[in-house]
Scaffold this motif. Sequence first.
Motif, PDB file in Angstrom:
ATOM      1  N   ASN A 172       6.177  12.062   3.577  1.00 14.43           N
ATOM      2  CA  ASN A 172       5.995  13.103   2.551  1.00 14.43           C
ATOM      3  C   ASN A 172       5.401  14.358   3.185  1.00 14.43           C
ATOM      4  O   ASN A 172       4.193  14.628   3.047  1.00 14.43           O
ATOM      5  N   PRO A 173       6.228  15.138   3.895  1.00 15.47           N
ATOM      6  CA  PRO A 173       5.693  16.284   4.644  1.00 15.47           C
ATOM      7  C   PRO A 173       5.085  17.366   3.754  1.00 15.47           C
ATOM      8  O   PRO A 173       4.380  18.253   4.248  1.00 15.47           O
ATOM      9  N   GLY A 174       5.329  17.283   2.449  1.00  9.34           N
ATOM     10  CA  GLY A 174       4.721  18.269   1.533  1.00  9.34           C
ATOM     11  C   GLY A 174       3.270  17.950   1.208  1.00  9.34           C
ATOM     12  O   GLY A 174       2.617  18.683   0.461  1.00  9.34           O
ATOM     13  N   TRP A 175       2.738  16.884   1.754  1.00  8.29           N
ATOM     14  CA  TRP A 175       1.355  16.469   1.463  1.00  8.29           C
ATOM     15  C   TRP A 175       0.488  16.588   2.708  1.00  8.29           C
ATOM     16  O   TRP A 175       0.996  16.519   3.829  1.00  8.29           O
ATOM     17  N   THR A 176      -0.806  16.749   2.484  1.00  3.85           N
ATOM     18  CA  THR A 176      -1.739  16.808   3.611  1.00  3.85           C
ATOM     19  C   THR A 176      -3.021  16.047   3.270  1.00  3.85           C
ATOM     20  O   THR A 176      -3.321  15.850   2.087  1.00  3.85           O
ATOM     21  N   CYS A 177      -3.731  15.650   4.318  1.00  2.00           N
ATOM     22  CA  CYS A 177      -4.982  14.920   4.099  1.00  2.00           C
ATOM     23  C   CYS A 177      -6.145  15.905   4.178  1.00  2.00           C
ATOM     24  O   CYS A 177      -6.294  16.607   5.178  1.00  2.00           O
ATOM     25  N   VAL A 202     -11.654  -2.770   6.977  1.00  2.00           N
ATOM     26  CA  VAL A 202     -12.080  -2.038   8.174  1.00  2.00           C
ATOM     27  C   VAL A 202     -10.907  -1.864   9.140  1.00  2.00           C
ATOM     28  O   VAL A 202     -11.075  -1.302  10.223  1.00  2.00           O
ATOM     29  N   LEU A 203      -9.718  -2.339   8.752  1.00  4.08           N
ATOM     30  CA  LEU A 203      -8.592  -2.344   9.687  1.00  4.08           C
ATOM     31  C   LEU A 203      -7.781  -1.056   9.601  1.00  4.08           C
ATOM     32  O   LEU A 203      -7.362  -0.637   8.512  1.00  4.08           O
ATOM     33  N   ARG A 204      -7.516  -0.467  10.764  1.00  9.66           N
ATOM     34  CA  ARG A 204      -6.761   0.796  10.820  1.00  9.66           C
ATOM     35  C   ARG A 204      -5.392   0.669  10.158  1.00  9.66           C
ATOM     36  O   ARG A 204      -4.916   1.596   9.522  1.00  9.66           O
ATOM     37  N   VAL A 205      -4.778  -0.496  10.344  1.00 11.38           N
ATOM     38  CA  VAL A 205      -3.409  -0.667   9.837  1.00 11.38           C
ATOM     39  C   VAL A 205      -3.345  -0.469   8.324  1.00 11.38           C
ATOM     40  O   VAL A 205      -2.305  -0.076   7.782  1.00 11.38           O
ATOM     41  N   GLU A 206      -4.467  -0.674   7.640  1.00 14.73           N
ATOM     42  CA  GLU A 206      -4.496  -0.507   6.176  1.00 14.73           C
ATOM     43  C   GLU A 206      -5.116   0.839   5.783  1.00 14.73           C
ATOM     44  O   GLU A 206      -5.126   1.180   4.603  1.00 14.73           O
ATOM     45  N   ASN A 207      -5.655   1.543   6.750  1.00 11.20           N
ATOM     46  CA  ASN A 207      -6.414   2.763   6.449  1.00 11.20           C
ATOM     47  C   ASN A 207      -5.743   4.000   7.043  1.00 11.20           C
ATOM     48  O   ASN A 207      -4.814   4.544   6.456  1.00 11.20           O
ATOM     49  N   GLU A 208      -6.210   4.435   8.217  1.00  8.47           N
ATOM     50  CA  GLU A 208      -5.649   5.648   8.825  1.00  8.47           C
ATOM     51  C   GLU A 208      -4.134   5.523   8.986  1.00  8.47           C
ATOM     52  O   GLU A 208      -3.393   6.480   8.726  1.00  8.47           O
ATOM     53  N   ASP A 209      -3.658   4.349   9.410  1.00  3.57           N
ATOM     54  CA  ASP A 209      -2.206   4.172   9.606  1.00  3.57           C
ATOM     55  C   ASP A 209      -1.456   4.307   8.281  1.00  3.57           C
ATOM     56  O   ASP A 209      -0.341   4.840   8.244  1.00  3.57           O
ATOM     57  N   GLN A 211       0.837  -1.214   0.000  1.00  4.34           N
ATOM     58  CA  GLN A 211       0.000   0.000   0.000  1.00  4.34           C
ATOM     59  C   GLN A 211       0.872   1.265   0.000  1.00  4.34           C
ATOM     60  O   GLN A 211       0.567   2.238  -0.706  1.00  4.34           O
ATOM     61  N   GLN A 212       1.982   1.228   0.750  1.00  4.42           N
ATOM     62  CA  GLN A 212       2.888   2.393   0.749  1.00  4.42           C
ATOM     63  C   GLN A 212       3.578   2.550  -0.606  1.00  4.42           C
ATOM     64  O   GLN A 212       3.705   3.666  -1.120  1.00  4.42           O
ATOM     65  N   GLN A 213       3.978   1.425  -1.200  1.00  2.98           N
ATOM     66  CA  GLN A 213       4.631   1.511  -2.525  1.00  2.98           C
ATOM     67  C   GLN A 213       3.667   2.099  -3.548  1.00  2.98           C
ATOM     68  O   GLN A 213       4.039   2.919  -4.390  1.00  2.98           O
ATOM     69  N   ILE A 214       2.421   1.701  -3.465  1.00  6.90           N
ATOM     70  CA  ILE A 214       1.419   2.198  -4.416  1.00  6.90           C
ATOM     71  C   ILE A 214       1.206   3.701  -4.211  1.00  6.90           C
ATOM     72  O   ILE A 214       1.182   4.477  -5.176  1.00  6.90           O
ATOM     73  N   LEU A 215       1.089   4.109  -2.951  1.00  3.78           N
ATOM     74  CA  LEU A 215       0.895   5.547  -2.692  1.00  3.78           C
ATOM     75  C   LEU A 215       2.074   6.352  -3.229  1.00  3.78           C
ATOM     76  O   LEU A 215       1.888   7.399  -3.865  1.00  3.78           O
ATOM     77  N   VAL A 252      -2.314   6.119   5.693  1.00  5.08           N
ATOM     78  CA  VAL A 252      -2.282   7.542   5.322  1.00  5.08           C
ATOM     79  C   VAL A 252      -1.233   8.260   6.167  1.00  5.08           C
ATOM     80  O   VAL A 252      -0.411   9.030   5.651  1.00  5.08           O
ATOM     81  N   GLU A 253      -1.231   7.957   7.466  1.00  4.62           N
ATOM     82  CA  GLU A 253      -0.248   8.606   8.354  1.00  4.62           C
ATOM     83  C   GLU A 253       1.180   8.256   7.945  1.00  4.62           C
ATOM     84  O   GLU A 253       2.058   9.122   7.960  1.00  4.62           O
ATOM     85  N   ALA A 254       1.421   7.020   7.590  1.00 10.65           N
ATOM     86  CA  ALA A 254       2.778   6.607   7.190  1.00 10.65           C
ATOM     87  C   ALA A 254       3.203   7.367   5.935  1.00 10.65           C
ATOM     88  O   ALA A 254       4.342   7.836   5.840  1.00 10.65           O
ATOM     89  N   PHE A 255       2.282   7.513   4.982  1.00  7.31           N
ATOM     90  CA  PHE A 255       2.621   8.254   3.755  1.00  7.31           C
ATOM     91  C   PHE A 255       2.917   9.717   4.090  1.00  7.31           C
ATOM     92  O   PHE A 255       3.906  10.288   3.618  1.00  7.31           O
TER      93      PHE A 255
END
Length: 388
Positions: free
Chosen positions: A358-363, A342-349, A318-322, A351-354
Amino acid sequence: MTPGARVAAAIGILDAIGEGQAAEQALTRWARGSRYAGSKDRAAVRDHVFDVLRRRRSAAAMGAGADGRALMIGSLRLQNLPPDDFFTVEGHAPAPLSDQERSVPAVPDDDGTRWNLPDWLLPEFRRSLGEGADAAGSLLGTRAPVTLRVNTGRIAREDAVTRLAAEGMINAPNPVAETALDVTEGARRIRNSASFTEGLVELQDAASQAVAAGLPEGARVLDYCAGGGGKALAIAADPARAVFAHDIDPRRMKDLGQRAARAGVHITELATADLGAAAPFDVVFCDAPCSGSGAWRRSPDGRWTLTPERLEELAEIQQQILDAAASLVAPAGVLAYATCSVLRVENEDAVEAFLSRNPGWTCIHSERINLSQHSDGFFAAHLTRLQE
Ligand SMILES: C[S@@+](CC[C@H](N)C(=O)[O-])C[C@H]1O[C@@H](n2cnc3c(N)ncnc32)[C@H](O)[C@@H]1O
């Protein structure tokens, strides 16, 4: 086939799954070797097998065993169907219940059994769903709704309701998406109906429809993980968009041209090598590979085949794809990320890891569509570059 013979067939298939065969493969092998089984028999056997897989832990507890026979006994009990009615030995039915099998065991009331999930997943499931864990866990044990997407470029949703009813499919508007209809009766007629073959409706979960409809505006949209193209088709229903589809495995898109033609929309397929030249895109949508936990009612063996190692591997993919998709987004464009998990590890986590890399990006948008009787569970987030 008699009702008992269908149960006997399901027992054989469940034993094959127990020995390591994938559910779909075991069902296909059985169907190939059972030419006498008609379409209603095949559907009934599939329902038995899937009912067990959705509630395997409870069925094992109710049937006091883990083999196909015990699971089927338990599954029938869970549905308040007396196993003795099916285990009659007559008409190719399985042998009658022994005295031991006839005594109904007490079922443990722990989360893993009630939610029918493996123990290792429970902490992540609770962390992800909080107070909603019990409702979601219970729902995962039920059958998924059958939902259509109305091709609103061709027909209004209210007109589709009438038209489908005339073709024998009882249906009603679904509250999760404006294009969605729940089919409550006659679902097996869909694929042969004129409404389907003429491209007025597609089979698609309502959460998938809502995620596609919720994408931000933008003329050029790339569906980076297009797969069979269900979401690309939904996005392309908006005539203001030019839609491009890509998948690392282009064979997955093999039916997309035909589906697009049926729907009367145009989608440009892009090979990985051609992405750079076609970029940038206003919206790059990543419907990422995931555990599928939000859709485990439809693929019920997913929860039993997922491992902690695979979940970790998916998080890396998922990180490689992002990262790869981000490089294709126009300067003021949007990187949209979604999973049917429905798992945080694949969702909110994820996004946070990306964002931390990548501090130039925001959600700018993040939403969970809860698993419900009207849809699968889904997650969607929209990311954009911080403007200087
Ligand atoms: C969840 S499925 C997509 C479903 C599809 N969007 C739909 O609506 O039917 C994820 C897809 O991502 C693809 N995929 C996996 N790794 C990928 C990668 N690194 N780059 C692009 N696509 C990838 C898989 O082949 C799979 O078809």
